[in-house]
Design an enzyme around this catalytic site. Structure first.
Site, PDB file in Angstrom:
ATOM      1  N   SER A 201     -67.457   7.759   9.633  1.00  0.00           N
ATOM      2  CA  SER A 201     -68.834   7.369   9.952  1.00  0.00           C
ATOM      3  C   SER A 201     -69.378   6.284   9.028  1.00  0.00           C
ATOM      4  O   SER A 201     -70.194   5.460   9.456  1.00  0.00           O
ATOM      5  CB  SER A 201     -69.755   8.586   9.939  1.00  0.00           C
ATOM      6  OG  SER A 201     -69.669   9.275   8.713  1.00  0.00           O
ATOM      7  N   HIS A 254     -73.427   7.059   5.245  1.00  0.00           N
ATOM      8  CA  HIS A 254     -74.071   6.369   6.364  1.00  0.00           C
ATOM      9  C   HIS A 254     -74.941   5.213   5.870  1.00  0.00           C
ATOM     10  O   HIS A 254     -74.865   4.097   6.385  1.00  0.00           O
ATOM     11  CB  HIS A 254     -74.937   7.347   7.158  1.00  0.00           C
ATOM     12  CG  HIS A 254     -74.157   8.416   7.842  1.00  0.00           C
ATOM     13  ND1 HIS A 254     -74.751   9.479   8.490  1.00  0.00           N
ATOM     14  CD2 HIS A 254     -72.816   8.600   7.982  1.00  0.00           C
ATOM     15  CE1 HIS A 254     -73.823  10.255   9.006  1.00  0.00           C
ATOM     16  NE2 HIS A 254     -72.642   9.747   8.708  1.00  0.00           N
TER      17      HIS A 254
END
Length: 276
Positions: A201, A254
């Site tokens: 991610s 992230h």
């Protein structure tokens, strides 16, 4: 004459050519190993590349089929692939995109067979000072996923964004973005939560930031991300930060990944403008 792109599937190439014809742009197809699309009027290159980026997002959009009907090419005699789903996968993904996808799947299978802990002992961010020279660990944490939903979500975005970058900007650019974002997002995440984390991610968020900002600042690059999707990415970060869904998220990775992607896109688009 300027070559715009190549398609493995000649029907997909014809659909794009037909659509551009309805927009007043004449393209031609030359058949070699693939279907090469050429533009005679190079002054229209920027417009064609922008339309190509939109086309690659959803080649099955009804407007493209309608364009083929309008152009009279639905019965062109071109060979239709038996498995259009896999043809679409191949159309968008280059070798680096595929290698990373396969590596993630292999690692995921190994984690199901051997257990998460056993695989993490080999691939996780260095969790002991004696491991700091095992350099692969600074990158292989991105290959580990802890649920089917986790890996499906990340690989879908990786294929969609990474494939676009590789097809338009080359394998080298995708490798650079991947390595830098894996390294820096991993470093930030281990500061937040320690070394026991994993997932692609951080790299995916880097690609989101890169594709969106590069498309905004340099449309001629041929990559593009709708603003609604980058807004979704920001909402997802906020949701993860405040634990709104009760899921464990690598929030540090992230945020760091997104920042890396935006920074790289800013530099690359700045360099592209200087070359003009």
């Amino acid at each position: 004459m300027l070559m715009i792109t190549s398609f493995a599937n000649p029907r997909v190439a014809q659909a794009f050519v037909d659509y551009m014809a309805t927009q007043g742009v004449i393209l031609t197809i030359q058949q070699h190993n693939q279907s090469d699309v050429w533009l005679a009027d190079e002054s229209q290159a920027e417009r064609v590349r922008a339309e190509l980026a939109r086309f690659l997002e959803n080649p099955a959009d009804p407007r493209y089929l309608a364009a083929s009907w309008q152009a009279g090419h639905t019965g062109s005699g071109l060979h239709y692939r038996r498995y259009p789903f896999f043809a679409a996968l191949r159309e968008r993904a280059g070798p680096v995109t595929w290698v990373v996808m396969i590596a993630c799947v292999v690692v995921f299978i190994a984690m199901q067979i051997l257990g998460d802990q056993e695989v993490m002992l080999w691939l996780a961010w260095p969790f002991d000072p004696t491991l700091k020279f095992e350099f692969w660990r600074y990158f292989t944490h991105a290959l580990m996923h802890f649920s089917l939903m986790h890996i499906l979500f990340n690989l879908l975005w990786w294929w969609y964004l990474g494939g676009a970058v590789e097809k338009r900007l080359g394998s080298g650019k995708l490798i650079v973005i991947t390595l830098i974002s894996a390294l820096l997002s991993g470093y930030v995440q281990q500061k937040f939560s320690g070394p026991w984390f994993g997932g692609l991610s951080g790299v995916v968020y880097a690609l989101m930031g890169y594709v969106w900002l590069r498309g905004e600042r340099d449309p001629q690059s041929g990559i593009y991300l709708q603003r609604g999707l980058i807004i979704f990415a920001l909402i997802w970060i906020v949701a993860g930060w405040f634990d709104l869904f009760g899921m464990s998220m690598a929030n540090g990775a992230h945020i760091a990944g997104l920042a890396v992607g935006l920074a790289m896109a800013f530099v690359d688009s700045l360099n592209a403008r200087k070359r003009k």
